[in-house]
Design an enzyme around this catalytic site. Structure first.
Site, PDB file in Angstrom:
ATOM      1  N   ALA A  63       0.811  -1.216   0.000  1.00  0.00           N
ATOM      2  CA  ALA A  63       0.000   0.000   0.000  1.00  0.00           C
ATOM      3  C   ALA A  63       0.844   1.264   0.000  1.00  0.00           C
ATOM      4  O   ALA A  63       0.328   2.339  -0.323  1.00  0.00           O
ATOM      5  CB  ALA A  63      -0.929  -0.002   1.209  1.00  0.00           C
TER       6      ALA A  63
ATOM      7  N   HIS B 119      -3.129 -12.232  -3.354  1.00  0.00           N
ATOM      8  CA  HIS B 119      -3.272 -11.382  -2.182  1.00  0.00           C
ATOM      9  C   HIS B 119      -1.967 -11.488  -1.416  1.00  0.00           C
ATOM     10  O   HIS B 119      -1.548 -12.588  -1.049  1.00  0.00           O
ATOM     11  CB  HIS B 119      -4.452 -11.836  -1.325  1.00  0.00           C
ATOM     12  CG  HIS B 119      -4.692 -10.946  -0.143  1.00  0.00           C
ATOM     13  ND1 HIS B 119      -5.478 -11.318   0.916  1.00  0.00           N
ATOM     14  CD2 HIS B 119      -4.252  -9.703   0.149  1.00  0.00           C
ATOM     15  CE1 HIS B 119      -5.514 -10.345   1.814  1.00  0.00           C
ATOM     16  NE2 HIS B 119      -4.765  -9.355   1.363  1.00  0.00           N
ATOM     17  N   ASP B 120      -1.312 -10.356  -1.157  1.00  0.00           N
ATOM     18  CA  ASP B 120       0.019 -10.418  -0.568  1.00  0.00           C
ATOM     19  C   ASP B 120       0.042 -11.163   0.759  1.00  0.00           C
ATOM     20  O   ASP B 120       1.042 -11.816   1.099  1.00  0.00           O
ATOM     21  CB  ASP B 120       0.642  -9.033  -0.428  1.00  0.00           C
ATOM     22  CG  ASP B 120      -0.240  -8.015   0.288  1.00  0.00           C
ATOM     23  OD1 ASP B 120      -1.291  -8.398   0.842  1.00  0.00           O
ATOM     24  OD2 ASP B 120       0.112  -6.824   0.277  1.00  0.00           O
TER      25      ASP B 120
ATOM     26  N   GLY C 115       7.274  -6.483   7.215  1.00  0.00           N
ATOM     27  CA  GLY C 115       8.084  -5.322   7.578  1.00  0.00           C
ATOM     28  C   GLY C 115       8.315  -5.160   9.054  1.00  0.00           C
ATOM     29  O   GLY C 115       9.341  -4.603   9.476  1.00  0.00           O
TER      30      GLY C 115
ATOM     31  N   SER D 232       4.500   1.074  -1.067  1.00  0.00           N
ATOM     32  CA  SER D 232       5.599   0.926  -2.020  1.00  0.00           C
ATOM     33  C   SER D 232       5.430  -0.371  -2.793  1.00  0.00           C
ATOM     34  O   SER D 232       4.728  -1.284  -2.367  1.00  0.00           O
ATOM     35  CB  SER D 232       6.958   0.938  -1.304  1.00  0.00           C
ATOM     36  OG  SER D 232       7.121  -0.222  -0.511  1.00  0.00           O
ATOM     37  N   GLY D 233       6.101  -0.417  -3.931  1.00  0.00           N
ATOM     38  CA  GLY D 233       6.142  -1.639  -4.726  1.00  0.00           C
ATOM     39  C   GLY D 233       7.581  -2.063  -4.899  1.00  0.00           C
ATOM     40  O   GLY D 233       8.503  -1.260  -4.750  1.00  0.00           O
ATOM     41  N   ARG D 234       7.774  -3.328  -5.185  1.00  0.00           N
ATOM     42  CA  ARG D 234       9.110  -3.806  -5.442  1.00  0.00           C
ATOM     43  C   ARG D 234       9.043  -4.997  -6.398  1.00  0.00           C
ATOM     44  O   ARG D 234       8.038  -5.712  -6.451  1.00  0.00           O
ATOM     45  CB  ARG D 234       9.864  -4.191  -4.167  1.00  0.00           C
ATOM     46  CG  ARG D 234       9.446  -5.459  -3.457  1.00  0.00           C
ATOM     47  CD  ARG D 234       8.178  -5.341  -2.673  1.00  0.00           C
ATOM     48  NE  ARG D 234       8.238  -4.415  -1.566  1.00  0.00           N
ATOM     49  CZ  ARG D 234       7.169  -3.963  -0.946  1.00  0.00           C
ATOM     50  NH1 ARG D 234       5.965  -4.356  -1.321  1.00  0.00           N
ATOM     51  NH2 ARG D 234       7.266  -3.122   0.040  1.00  0.00           N
TER      52      ARG D 234
ATOM     53  N   THR E 182       1.883  -2.241   6.511  1.00  0.00           N
ATOM     54  CA  THR E 182       0.894  -1.179   6.672  1.00  0.00           C
ATOM     55  C   THR E 182      -0.274  -1.681   7.507  1.00  0.00           C
ATOM     56  O   THR E 182      -0.847  -0.967   8.330  1.00  0.00           O
ATOM     57  CB  THR E 182       0.418  -0.693   5.295  1.00  0.00           C
ATOM     58  OG1 THR E 182       1.547  -0.196   4.561  1.00  0.00           O
ATOM     59  CG2 THR E 182      -0.612   0.404   5.434  1.00  0.00           C
TER      60      THR E 182
ATOM     61  N   ASN F  16      -7.969  -8.244  10.800  1.00  0.00           N
ATOM     62  CA  ASN F  16      -7.211  -7.114  10.272  1.00  0.00           C
ATOM     63  C   ASN F  16      -7.012  -6.071  11.360  1.00  0.00           C
ATOM     64  O   ASN F  16      -7.967  -5.674  12.036  1.00  0.00           O
ATOM     65  CB  ASN F  16      -7.959  -6.469   9.101  1.00  0.00           C
ATOM     66  CG  ASN F  16      -7.717  -7.197   7.802  1.00  0.00           C
ATOM     67  OD1 ASN F  16      -6.730  -6.951   7.122  1.00  0.00           O
ATOM     68  ND2 ASN F  16      -8.625  -8.089   7.453  1.00  0.00           N
TER      69      ASN F  16
END
Length: 483
Positions: A15, A236-237, A403, A17-19, A260, A297
């Site tokens: 949500a 879905h991550d 993270g 950053s992307g990599r 996030t 969540n």
């Protein structure tokens, strides 16, 4: 002769950053490296908050160029949001961001047709104001939805642009509130009663299914030599991250996927669809190999990310060291409160919540940071304790991935709060799960247990032992519940 080694590109969009990560996998090893990282900055337009999907796609192409030649590509991202395509396959505007305010009050309209308890019994999904079901209801009278001939969830949209082929990956579809977790298929009755056309969705795909090959134009832009297959992963991550939890076969574990959001819960073989489960706001999302991700969540590190942004991006390491000197549980907030969902003014909103509940008001950055981390650890505890009770599924250890593994203070506080050892695994768990599903599709890795054995052997793990009396956390939990 050395074992066969193949390279896989994991497109992993979060949500914020992307990599694009590259995994080199053999039957005995997995190594992950970063090819390219890029920001994910939503844009507030006159009509509302939108994802800059073209910038994200550009970042994906840049990442594939940096990755070099690979044996497959897989895409995962956050859930619930989607793009709409017209009859020619063209995108009808930028996808709406789940933090946009268009779904305010929509759930109550849905429940007037399908009561909340019946909706949960049919789909097993927790209430969240941004569920795809509520987004589609909010969009019902819009020109875009009227013109749309296809709806693609975010990772499926990017896969379509890469390959020209359309599909709907199951683990992500299970977050729409339109899937029956018992049948692992669409909840046709729910959609029919709410007037949602399931024909908008492309056919369902399973993790490991082929999703096409990179289009010639993509090959030309990235410098790759075709054919390069694209493999359906747990798109879905969280599904990919849970697949990368390094638990041993038969181990009784809970997991917390941190970023996030914090997603805290259990891996089950069947959904829990009881009224008590609904009241506790647990969700039944689908995972690999017939599993159910039974979880809650939690707002997650979003709270800290927003504070850090408001403070002008101070050094996070210094901030955490200062926060560690603040007394435990001095002030806590409900980390699942919708009041913290929208961006902006996060330090002030946290202080206001503490003031309104009669607690000491955190004033310094260190005090606010400690309030956030204590509150997240408390929310992790509540989710792990509630999940065990509701599913009648006791656990002996908590695996934390994502993270939050970089945040040793959060890991230790979570162990203290849960009264259980916490094992911190891979920071890039979603990318690892993505890569290993691709490797499994090409025969390098076996079943889910085999995949996790490989992770246990090759990934560094840090164990946090609970300290102190969990009674303080129970008291804080009770205190928060009465406010």
């Amino acid at each position: 002769m050395s074992a066969e080694v193949k390279s896989y590109a994991a497109v992993d969009l979060g949500a914020s950053s992307g990599r694009v990560m590259v995994g080199r996998v053999s039957p005995d090893s997995v190594e992950l490296s970063e090819a390219h990282r890029f920001p994910n900055r939503p844009v507030r337009l006159p009509e509302g908050l939108r994802w800059d999907i073209l910038a994200l796609y550009g970042g994906v192409l840049d990442g594939l160029r940096a990755a070099g030649q690979v044996d497959s590509v897989g895409v995962d991202s956050w859930a619930v949001d989607y793009g709409l395509l017209d009859a020619d396959g063209a995108l009808l505007g930028n996808p709406v961001h789940y933090r946009d305010g268009r779904t305010e009050g929509v759930a109550e309209k849905v429940w007037s047709t399908v009561p909340a308890d019946r909706l949960y019994a049919a789909t097993g999904l927790q209430y969240a104001p941004f569920n795809t079901l509520y987004q589609l209801t909010a969009a019902r009278s819009t020109t875009q939805l009227t013109l749309a001939k296809r709806l693609l969830l975010i990772p499926d949209l990017l896969t379509y642009w890469l390959t020209g082929e359309q599909g709907t990956e199951l683990t992500n579809a299970s977050t729409t509130q339109l899937i029956d977790p018992r049948t692992r298929d669409w909840s046709y009755e729910t959609a029919d009663r709410l007037g949602i056309d399931l024909g908008l969705f492309a056919p369902l795909r399973q993790p490991g299914d082929p999703a096409g090959t990179l289009r010639p134009q993509v090959l030309a832009e990235t410098g790759l030599t075709g054919p390069v297959p694209v493999t359906t992963v747990g798109s879905h991550d969280t599904a990919s991250a849970v697949a990368a939890v390094p638990a041993a076969a038969g181990e009784r574990f809970a997991y917390i996927c941190t970023g996030t959001w914090s997603l805290a819960g259990l891996e089950l073989r069947a959904p829990v669809l009881t009224e008590k489960s609904r009241a506790a706001n647990f969700t039944n999302e689908l995972g690999l190999d017939g599993t159910v991700r039974y979880l809650r969540n939690i707002m997650g590190l979003w709270l800290l990310q927003e504070c850090v942004r408001a403070w002008g991006e101070p050094d996070l390491g210094v901030l955490l060291r200062e926060a560690a000197t603040v007394p435990t549980l001095r002030s806590v907030v409900d980390a699942g409160d919708e009041a913290f969902l929208a961006p902006g003014r996060m330090p002030e909103r946290i202080a206001e919540a503490c003031r309104a509940s009669g607690q000491p008001v955190p004033e310094s950055r260190a005090e606010i940071t400690r309030c956030i981390l204590d509150s997240l650890a408390l929310a992790h505890r509540r989710a792990v304790v509630d999940a065990q009770r509701l599913a009648d599924h006791p656990v002996d250890v908590v695996y934390l991935v994502g993270g939050g593994t970089r945040n040793a203070l959060l890991c230790q506080l979570t162990a203290d709060a849960c009264g259980l050892p916490v094992v911190a695994g891979a920071t890039e768990a979603a990318a690892l799960g993505n890569v290993l599903v691709q490797a499994r599709a090409q025969g390098l890795v076996g079943d889910l247990a085999d995949l996790r054995r490989l992770l246990t052997r090759t990934q560094p793990l840090t164990r946090y032992t609970p300290c102190g009396d969990t009674g303080r956390w129970r008291s804080a939990e009770a205190r928060l519940a009465t406010r």
